[in-house]
Write an enzyme that holds these catalytic residues in place. Structure first.
Site, PDB file in Angstrom:
ATOM      1  N   ASP A   1      49.889  76.634  65.830  1.00  0.00           N
ATOM      2  CA  ASP A   1      49.165  77.750  66.433  1.00  0.00           C
ATOM      3  C   ASP A   1      48.264  77.259  67.559  1.00  0.00           C
ATOM      4  O   ASP A   1      47.971  76.073  67.674  1.00  0.00           O
ATOM      5  CB  ASP A   1      48.306  78.451  65.372  1.00  0.00           C
ATOM      6  CG  ASP A   1      49.149  79.305  64.442  1.00  0.00           C
ATOM      7  OD1 ASP A   1      50.316  79.558  64.775  1.00  0.00           O
ATOM      8  OD2 ASP A   1      48.629  79.704  63.385  1.00  0.00           O
TER       9      ASP A   1
ATOM     10  N   LYS B   1      49.340  82.687  68.127  1.00  0.00           N
ATOM     11  CA  LYS B   1      49.011  84.094  68.301  1.00  0.00           C
ATOM     12  C   LYS B   1      47.593  84.093  68.816  1.00  0.00           C
ATOM     13  O   LYS B   1      46.702  83.551  68.209  1.00  0.00           O
ATOM     14  CB  LYS B   1      49.013  84.810  66.955  1.00  0.00           C
ATOM     15  CG  LYS B   1      50.334  84.814  66.277  1.00  0.00           C
ATOM     16  CD  LYS B   1      50.153  85.423  64.914  1.00  0.00           C
ATOM     17  CE  LYS B   1      51.200  86.420  64.564  1.00  0.00           C
ATOM     18  NZ  LYS B   1      51.533  87.447  65.496  1.00  0.00           N
TER      19      LYS B   1
ATOM     20  N   MET C   1      36.545  86.160  63.351  1.00  0.00           N
ATOM     21  CA  MET C   1      37.001  87.054  64.421  1.00  0.00           C
ATOM     22  C   MET C   1      35.993  88.180  64.647  1.00  0.00           C
ATOM     23  O   MET C   1      36.371  89.338  64.836  1.00  0.00           O
ATOM     24  CB  MET C   1      38.394  87.623  64.085  1.00  0.00           C
ATOM     25  CG  MET C   1      39.448  86.525  63.987  1.00  0.00           C
ATOM     26  SD  MET C   1      41.033  87.083  63.346  1.00  0.00           S
ATOM     27  CE  MET C   1      40.777  86.900  61.581  1.00  0.00           C
TER      28      MET C   1
HETATM   29  N1  SAH Z   1      42.897  80.074  59.040  1.00  0.00           N
HETATM   30  C1  SAH Z   1      41.694  79.922  59.839  1.00  0.00           C
HETATM   31  C2  SAH Z   1      41.217  81.252  60.367  1.00  0.00           C
HETATM   32  C3  SAH Z   1      42.186  81.892  61.334  1.00  0.00           C
HETATM   33  S1  SAH Z   1      41.555  83.367  62.027  1.00  0.00           S
HETATM   34  C4  SAH Z   1      40.626  79.247  58.988  1.00  0.00           C
HETATM   35  O1  SAH Z   1      40.805  79.104  57.772  1.00  0.00           O
HETATM   36  O2  SAH Z   1      39.619  78.811  59.540  1.00  0.00           O
HETATM   37  C5  SAH Z   1      40.831  82.745  63.515  1.00  0.00           C
HETATM   38  C6  SAH Z   1      39.323  82.816  63.411  1.00  0.00           C
HETATM   39  O3  SAH Z   1      38.847  81.712  62.658  1.00  0.00           O
HETATM   40  C7  SAH Z   1      38.601  82.714  64.727  1.00  0.00           C
HETATM   41  O4  SAH Z   1      38.544  83.961  65.394  1.00  0.00           O
HETATM   42  C8  SAH Z   1      37.232  82.290  64.257  1.00  0.00           C
HETATM   43  O5  SAH Z   1      36.524  83.362  63.677  1.00  0.00           O
HETATM   44  C9  SAH Z   1      37.589  81.322  63.146  1.00  0.00           C
HETATM   45  N2  SAH Z   1      37.668  79.933  63.619  1.00  0.00           N
HETATM   46  C10 SAH Z   1      38.726  79.118  63.502  1.00  0.00           C
HETATM   47  N3  SAH Z   1      38.436  77.894  64.021  1.00  0.00           N
HETATM   48  C11 SAH Z   1      37.158  77.959  64.452  1.00  0.00           C
HETATM   49  C12 SAH Z   1      36.269  77.031  65.065  1.00  0.00           C
HETATM   50  N4  SAH Z   1      36.627  75.778  65.344  1.00  0.00           N
HETATM   51  N5  SAH Z   1      35.020  77.452  65.370  1.00  0.00           N
HETATM   52  C13 SAH Z   1      34.625  78.691  65.095  1.00  0.00           C
HETATM   53  N6  SAH Z   1      35.413  79.614  64.518  1.00  0.00           N
HETATM   54  C14 SAH Z   1      36.665  79.254  64.190  1.00  0.00           C
END
Ligand code: SAH
Length: 262
Positions: A47, A69, A184
Site C-alpha cells: 500500500d 488506496k 483518518m
Molecule cells: N492499518 C493501519 C491503518 C490504515 S488506515 C494501522 O493499523 O495503522 C490509514 C490511517 O492510519 C491514516 O489515515 C492515519 O489515520 C493512520 N496512520 C497510519 N500510519 C500513520 C502514521 N505513520 N502517522 C499517523 N497516522 C497514521
C-alpha cells in the site's frame, strides 16, 4: 537477515499469501516475522503508506507491486486486489501482502483474508504495530494510563464514501470512552469534535494530532477538542495523522522522548 531457524519461524510456502503489517513507518517497528516474510517473498503487493526502506528489504529478484488506496487518487478496487492475490498464489508464488500498521485495523485485512479463504488459498496473518498505539507511543502518549482510563476506543473518522461515518455512535463513544483514538480523522475533525462536545465532552479536553508518526517527519500538535480543526489548519498539518482525544494527551509534556532524541 534474521535467524529464522533459531526463532522457529514458519516456512513461507509457495502458493500462499501472507497478510503482513508493516507498522506505522519506522522500519524498526517491523516484527521478526515480517522481516522473515520480506526476506523470502517472490512478490510484495504493498500500500501507499509503506516506507521505501521497508520495501528495499525484499529479495533482489522479487517484484514490487503497488496496490495503494489513497483518498482522491485512482486506485485498484478491493475485489481487484483480492483477485490479484488469488491469481499470484495459484501461480505458485510466495505472495506478501504488505499493509501499513496492522492489516486488520482499518486496513481491510479481514476482507482480503475472507476472499483468500473462499478461494481455498492458504494464508497467514502477521500482525503489525498499529498507528493508534505505536504512533502515539512515539509521541509520548500512552493509550491507557492508570487512573486516567480503563478503556480506549479506536474509531475511523472517514467512511468508505468519504463522509463522517454514520455507523459510528459518537454519542455513546463520547459517554463511554475516556480516550478516543481517531484514524483518518483530520478531514472531518471539526464536525466530529462538535458531535463529541454536543454529547458532553469538555471543549477544553486535550487533543493531540500526530502527523507522519514514527517517521523522520513526525509532528505533534497538542490542542483542545474545540480548537483542534482550526489549529490543524493554521499549523498546516499534513496526513497521515493519528488523533488522540482525552486526558492521556497531557502526558506528552513529560513523556516526549523522541523530541529529546532529534
Ligand atoms: N492499518 C493501519 C491503518 C490504515 S488506515 C494501522 O493499523 O495503522 C490509514 C490511517 O492510519 C491514516 O489515515 C492515519 O489515520 C493512520 N496512520 C497510519 N500510519 C500513520 C502514521 N505513520 N502517522 C499517523 N497516522 C497514521
Amino acid at each position: 537477515m534474521i535467524d529464522s531457524a533459531r526463532l522457529g519461524l514458519p516456512d513461507f510456502t509457495p502458493g500462499t499469501v501472507w497478510l503482513v503489517g508493516a507498522g506505522p513507518g519506522d522500519p524498526g517497528l517491523l516484527s521478526a516475522l515480517a522481516l522473515h516474510a520480506l526476506g523470502h517473498a517472490d512478490i510484495v503487493v504493498y500500500d501507499a503508506l509503506v516506507d521505501p526502506r521497508i520495501l528495499a528489504l525484499a529479495p533482489a529478484g522479487a517484484s514490487l507491486d503497488h496496490a495503494g488506496k489513497r483518498g482522491g487518487r485512482p486506485s485498484p478496487s478491493q475485489p481487484d486486489i483480492s483477485a490479484r492475490l488469488i491469481r499470484l498464489a495459484r501461480e505458485g508464488r510466495r505472495v506478501l501482502r504488505l499493509k501499513g500498521g496492522d492489516p486488520c485495523v482499518f486496513g481491510r485485512g479481514g476482507e482480503e483474508a475472507l476472499a483468500l479463504a473462499e478461494a481455498g488459498i492458504p494464508f497467514r496473518i502477521v500482525p503489525g504495530i498499529t498507528a493508534g498505539i505505536g504512533g502515539l507511543a512515539y509521541a509520548g502518549i500512552p493509550v491507557t494510563h492508570r487512573d486516567i482510563n480503563s478503556a480506549v476506543t479506536f474509531v475511523t473518522g472517514h467512511s468508505s464514501g468519504g463522509a463522517v461515518p454514520n455507523g459510528v455512535d459518537w454519542e455513546a463513544i463520547a459517554r463511554g470512552s475516556p480516550v478516543i483514538v481517531l484514524y483518518m480523522g483530520l478531514r472531518h475533525l471539526g464536525p466530529i469534535a462538535a458531535r463529541l462536545i454536543a454529547a458532553g465532552r469538555r471543549p477544553d479536553e486535550p487533543l493531540a494530532i500526530v502527523s507522519k508518526a514514527t517517521t523522520a517527519a513526525q509532528r505533534v500538535l497538542v490542542t483542545s477538542l474545540a480548537e483542534a480543526a482550526a489549529a490543524a489548519a493554521a499549523a498546516g498539518i499534513e496526513g497521515p495523522t493519528i488523533i488522540a482525544i482525552g486526558e492521556v494527551v497531557r502526558l506528552h509534556a513529560a513523556l516526549d522522548w523522541i523530541g529529546d532524541l532529534t
